[in-house]
Structure formats: C-alpha cells, structure tokens
Design an enzyme around this catalytic site. Sequence first.
Site, PDB file in Angstrom:
ATOM      1  CD  GLU A   1      46.449  83.142  79.887  1.00 26.66           C
ATOM      2  OE1 GLU A   1      46.762  83.909  79.821  1.00 26.66           O
ATOM      3  OE2 GLU A   1      47.640  82.484  80.417  1.00 26.66           O
TER       4      GLU A   1
ATOM      5  CB  ALA B   1      47.460 100.834  85.753  1.00 19.83           C
TER       6      ALA B   1
ATOM      7  CB  VAL C   1      57.348  79.873  77.754  1.00 20.65           C
ATOM      8  CG1 VAL C   1      58.002  79.275  76.730  1.00 20.65           C
ATOM      9  CG2 VAL C   1      57.569  81.089  76.052  1.00 20.65           C
TER      10      VAL C   1
ATOM     11  CE  LYS D   1      52.228  78.977  78.171  1.00 22.07           C
ATOM     12  NZ  LYS D   1      51.208  78.615  79.089  1.00 22.07           N
TER      13      LYS D   1
ATOM     14  CE  LYS E   1      50.988  82.938  78.925  1.00 19.69           C
ATOM     15  NZ  LYS E   1      49.712  82.031  79.882  1.00 19.69           N
TER      16      LYS E   1
ATOM     17  N   GLY F   1      43.798  79.729  89.988  1.00 17.41           N
ATOM     18  CA  GLY F   1      44.526  80.888  89.161  1.00 17.41           C
ATOM     19  C   GLY F   1      45.514  80.170  87.779  1.00 17.41           C
TER      20      GLY F   1
ATOM     21  CB  THR G   1      46.478  85.608  89.058  1.00 18.86           C
ATOM     22  OG1 THR G   1      45.064  84.654  88.874  1.00 18.86           O
ATOM     23  CG2 THR G   1      46.851  83.980  89.107  1.00 18.86           C
ATOM     24  CB  VAL G   2      50.973  87.263  87.112  1.00 22.07           C
ATOM     25  CG1 VAL G   2      52.452  87.364  86.859  1.00 22.07           C
ATOM     26  CG2 VAL G   2      50.584  85.957  86.879  1.00 22.07           C
TER      27      VAL G   2
END
Length: 333
Positions: free
Chosen positions: A191, A45, A133, A206, A106, A188, A15-16
């Site tokens: 976790e 990767a 965070v 966080k 995090k 998304g 997602t990120v």
Amino acid sequence: MDTPPVRVALLGAGTVGAAVARRLGDRADLLARRVGAPLELVGVAVRDLTRPRDLPGVAADLLTDDPDPLVAGADIVVEVMGGIQPARGLIERALAAGADVVTANKQLLAQHGTELEALADREGRGLAYEAAVVAAVPVMRTVREALAGDEIRSIHGIVNGSTNYILDMVARLGVPFQEAVRQAGDLGYLEADPTEDLEGLDAAAKIVLLARAAWGVEVGLADVQRQGISGLRDTDFEDARGTGQVIRLIASAWCSGSASEPRVEVAVRPTPVAADHPFGMTREGTNMVIIEAESAGTLRLTGAGAGGDETASAVLGDLVNLARARVVARRRA
Ligand code: NAP
Ligand code: HSE
C-alpha cells in the site's frame, strides 16, 4: 459499432490504474464486444502531472490533477487512487450525479462502505469492489452471489499479498525481513502506506468486507482482533521451522450464532501452519481463502492477491458488468 460509448473516468494511474488504462486500450475491441458498446476513457486523474508514466495509447491531454469535472461527466467512475479523502467525496459525487462506481479501495469500504452502499442504492447505481478483496480472485462474488442460498460458517484466508511474499521470502529463502519488504514494494504489492500491510490493517479491512457480505452484520475495523507481522523475530521463524511449520498472516471470520441471529468474530494474526498445509504451500504474493459453508462444504479459492495487472483483471470485470447493464438499460429506455 454505432452504439454510443460508455464514458469511463479513471481516478488514479498508479500500480492498478496504469494497468487498467493499458488494458482499456489493448483490449478495446474485446471489451466493446462484451459490453455491447465501446468503453471510452474520458480522463485520468493523478496527483502529480509531472511524473513520467507508462500509459501507451492514453493521450496526454486526458491526464488531469482536477478529478471533479471528470466525475461529473462520466457514466462509470473507476476509483483506484486509494485513501479516504478525496476518494470518498468523489465517489459520493459520482453516485449522486448518476454514475456507477468501481473501486479497489478496501480501507474506504471498511470504514464507510455501508454509507456508500446505501447511497448507491438510493441513487439506483452500482458500487462494485471485487478488486478490493484478494485482487484477481473472485472471493467477494463467491460469498455474496454464489453462496447467497447457503449458510457460511467460517472464512479463513491469506488475504494480503505483500505480507505473504515477505513471510515466504524470509522463511524459505532466508531473505532479510527489510529486504523482503523492499522487494514487495518493487513488485507493486505494498500500500502507499506500507504499515497498512505490515500491521495487518489491509487484511483487517478485507476480512471485514467478507464478514459483512457473508452474514450481513455491521462489523468494523475496531472489531478485528489484529496483530501484524512487524513484531516477528528471527526466533519466531526458527521455532516454526523446527516444528515443520511456517508462519502465515491468517485473517479469519467465523459465525457462532444462527442465520437469524449471527454472532460474528473477526481476527488477523500471524499463525504457524504446517508447511504442507495449503496455507503453508501458498507462496510469494499468492493468496488463498478457505470457506466452510453448510451445504457447499469446503471451498478453496486461490490466486494472485496483489499486483497491477492482476488487480486490473477484477476492476475490468466489474467495469464490464456495470457497463453492460447500462447498455441494456439504455436499449430498454
Ligand atoms: P498507487 O500506486 O499509490 O497509485 C495511486 C494513484 O492515485 C496514483 O496515480 C496517484 O497519483 C493517484 N492519486 C492519489 N491521490 C490522489 C489525489 N488526491 N488526486 C488525484 N490523484 C491521486 O496505488 P495502487 O497500488 O495503484 O492502489 C490503488 C488502490 O487500489 C488502493 O486503494 C489499493 O488499496 C487498491 N489495491 C491495490 C492493489 C495492488 O496490488 N497495488 C491490489 C488491490 C487493491 P500520482 O501517480 O500522481 O502519485
Ligand atoms: N497491499 C495489498 C496486499 C494489495 O499486499 O495484498 C492488494 O490488496
């Protein structure tokens, strides 16, 4: 631009990571102007090379399932794979090899951040994690930098996007709990292990990072008085509604000691709040953090707490800052 590029290794293209890769491509000129040199993506990767991916502009031969050589050859490593290992070892090797590191991880930072920051200091390298965070909202920077000359009294916040989305959907639109969880996954927000969100572990990590930054104390996950949202029943939502309230997962850190001897407590709990309180009006995946500081008074920061593009905004902010510092250092050398 004839300045040599800053070589960036990306660990993770979920997602990120995929959002970061896309923005490195479509904002290449803008980022190069801000950094003073091009950012060159030298590799990405992933775990499963056969998975179809939406990575326009990323050459197929940049993808690898072997992150070690990438880390060894990069100026800056961006870790967005999540989990403790191999992320921890890769970050340690990156710092030891002279790279700066940006991470959104995090859980890793809450469990091993103190050692990683000490390693980064010893190596004279940067370890940046604004994205860890409250994603797009610059809360870490506010606590660590903007309020560095003030005395923070407390931090209260909705710091988890998926659980806020779920609580809001159930209470406001009557969406069944499990269906709301599914929708949060589709967006998304969840976790890789959704129990981290549902049991309050993500919010706990966080608030631990914020408490360390605010008071310089060594609090850990075990210090957090923690309750998640999975145990909530229909009657909890109905009882809250009956009194003009809604339930929010609130993470809190407060200092009852002095600046020289801080006594810090941390908690994460589903909490009924008035529907017209700023927390009550914080909807869907939006997060909000309210900071009370002695001189600044009350500060309220709000915005996207999860999501690929939103989190990529914070990752890229850290990346640009570290890359610019490298380019300036190169010019001075
Ligand atoms: P994700 O969608 O599950 O993506 C993880 C990526 O890492 C995938 O590309 C995966 O490869 C790769 N990966 C995982 N283990 C690997 C390994 N051992 N070797 C190589 N590649 C590996 O996760 P995400 O949502 O992007 O989150 C990434 C990190 O950002 C986490 O630490 C998370 O807590 C943090 N974060 C997420 C958000 C959010 O809104 N999603 C917001 C803030 C922070 P495959 O694609 O092959 O599976
Ligand atoms: N799972 C996290 C959340 C992602 O829902 O807030 C952003 O840290």
